[in-house]
Design a protein around this motif. Sequence first.
Motif, PDB file in Angstrom:
ATOM      1  N   ARG A  49      49.091  22.671  56.381  1.00  0.00           N
ATOM      2  CA  ARG A  49      48.730  22.256  57.874  1.00  0.00           C
ATOM      3  C   ARG A  49      49.154  23.353  58.846  1.00  0.00           C
ATOM      4  O   ARG A  49      50.315  23.440  58.467  1.00  0.00           O
ATOM      5  CB  ARG A  49      48.538  20.756  58.172  1.00  0.00           C
ATOM      6  CG  ARG A  49      47.994  20.055  57.327  1.00  0.00           C
ATOM      7  CD  ARG A  49      47.923  18.285  58.213  1.00  0.00           C
ATOM      8  NE  ARG A  49      47.830  19.255  59.207  1.00  0.00           N
ATOM      9  CZ  ARG A  49      48.229  17.336  60.165  1.00  0.00           C
ATOM     10  NH1 ARG A  49      48.812  16.327  59.296  1.00  0.00           N
ATOM     11  NH2 ARG A  49      48.086  17.209  60.777  1.00  0.00           N
ATOM     12  N   ARG A  53      46.492  25.667  65.465  1.00  0.00           N
ATOM     13  CA  ARG A  53      45.478  26.674  64.723  1.00  0.00           C
ATOM     14  C   ARG A  53      43.947  26.235  65.454  1.00  0.00           C
ATOM     15  O   ARG A  53      43.330  26.725  65.529  1.00  0.00           O
ATOM     16  CB  ARG A  53      45.050  26.515  63.588  1.00  0.00           C
ATOM     17  CG  ARG A  53      44.565  25.250  62.981  1.00  0.00           C
ATOM     18  CD  ARG A  53      44.543  25.437  61.228  1.00  0.00           C
ATOM     19  NE  ARG A  53      43.719  23.973  60.906  1.00  0.00           N
ATOM     20  CZ  ARG A  53      43.170  23.927  60.596  1.00  0.00           C
ATOM     21  NH1 ARG A  53      42.487  24.762  59.868  1.00  0.00           N
ATOM     22  NH2 ARG A  53      42.413  22.363  59.496  1.00  0.00           N
ATOM     23  N   LEU A  54      44.671  25.262  66.573  1.00  0.00           N
ATOM     24  CA  LEU A  54      42.864  24.379  67.321  1.00  0.00           C
ATOM     25  C   LEU A  54      43.257  24.967  68.480  1.00  0.00           C
ATOM     26  O   LEU A  54      42.309  24.195  69.800  1.00  0.00           O
ATOM     27  CB  LEU A  54      42.754  23.506  67.228  1.00  0.00           C
ATOM     28  CG  LEU A  54      41.579  22.697  65.712  1.00  0.00           C
ATOM     29  CD1 LEU A  54      41.405  21.272  66.012  1.00  0.00           C
ATOM     30  CD2 LEU A  54      40.767  23.637  65.394  1.00  0.00           C
ATOM     31  N   GLU A  55      44.141  25.657  69.105  1.00  0.00           N
ATOM     32  CA  GLU A  55      44.656  25.922  71.023  1.00  0.00           C
ATOM     33  C   GLU A  55      43.645  26.429  71.683  1.00  0.00           C
ATOM     34  O   GLU A  55      42.842  27.723  70.616  1.00  0.00           O
ATOM     35  CB  GLU A  55      45.435  26.317  70.343  1.00  0.00           C
ATOM     36  CG  GLU A  55      46.367  27.038  72.099  1.00  0.00           C
ATOM     37  CD  GLU A  55      47.600  26.954  72.151  1.00  0.00           C
ATOM     38  OE1 GLU A  55      48.106  27.919  73.237  1.00  0.00           O
ATOM     39  OE2 GLU A  55      48.273  27.355  71.371  1.00  0.00           O
ATOM     40  N   ARG A  57      39.845  25.659  71.886  1.00  0.00           N
ATOM     41  CA  ARG A  57      39.216  24.914  70.993  1.00  0.00           C
ATOM     42  C   ARG A  57      38.931  23.274  71.731  1.00  0.00           C
ATOM     43  O   ARG A  57      37.275  23.214  71.833  1.00  0.00           O
ATOM     44  CB  ARG A  57      38.776  24.751  69.732  1.00  0.00           C
ATOM     45  CG  ARG A  57      38.950  26.666  68.997  1.00  0.00           C
ATOM     46  CD  ARG A  57      38.774  26.263  67.486  1.00  0.00           C
ATOM     47  NE  ARG A  57      38.921  27.859  67.203  1.00  0.00           N
ATOM     48  CZ  ARG A  57      38.603  27.971  65.605  1.00  0.00           C
ATOM     49  NH1 ARG A  57      38.588  26.518  65.071  1.00  0.00           N
ATOM     50  NH2 ARG A  57      38.661  29.686  65.146  1.00  0.00           N
ATOM     51  N   VAL A  58      40.053  23.077  71.406  1.00  0.00           N
ATOM     52  CA  VAL A  58      39.876  21.973  72.595  1.00  0.00           C
ATOM     53  C   VAL A  58      40.321  21.405  73.662  1.00  0.00           C
ATOM     54  O   VAL A  58      41.311  22.072  73.786  1.00  0.00           O
ATOM     55  CB  VAL A  58      40.191  20.501  71.102  1.00  0.00           C
ATOM     56  CG1 VAL A  58      40.264  18.873  72.020  1.00  0.00           C
ATOM     57  CG2 VAL A  58      40.264  20.678  69.865  1.00  0.00           C
TER      58      VAL A  58
END
Length: 79
Positions: A49, A53-55, A57-58
């Motif tokens: 993990r 890594r979703l910075e 995107r949400v």
Amino acid sequence: MNPTVDVHEAKTKFSRLLEQAHAGQEIILAKAGKPYARLMPLAPPLSRRQPGRLEGRVGDEFFEPLPDDELDAWKRCCW
């Protein structure tokens, strides 16, 4: 096509068969001429993990509380 090896032969050549499997080849082990088991390489390990890594995107709206009607639907369904 995957090679088929009798169990007796596999006992004497086990190290060699392991090396072949590790290299990516599937080997069918047979008992009395019938397929019995499959010797194959392990799946590659899952990637670790990685935080962040979703910075981007949400958005902030993801963290807003759910509307009451949606919360009620979840309670009816799952609790």
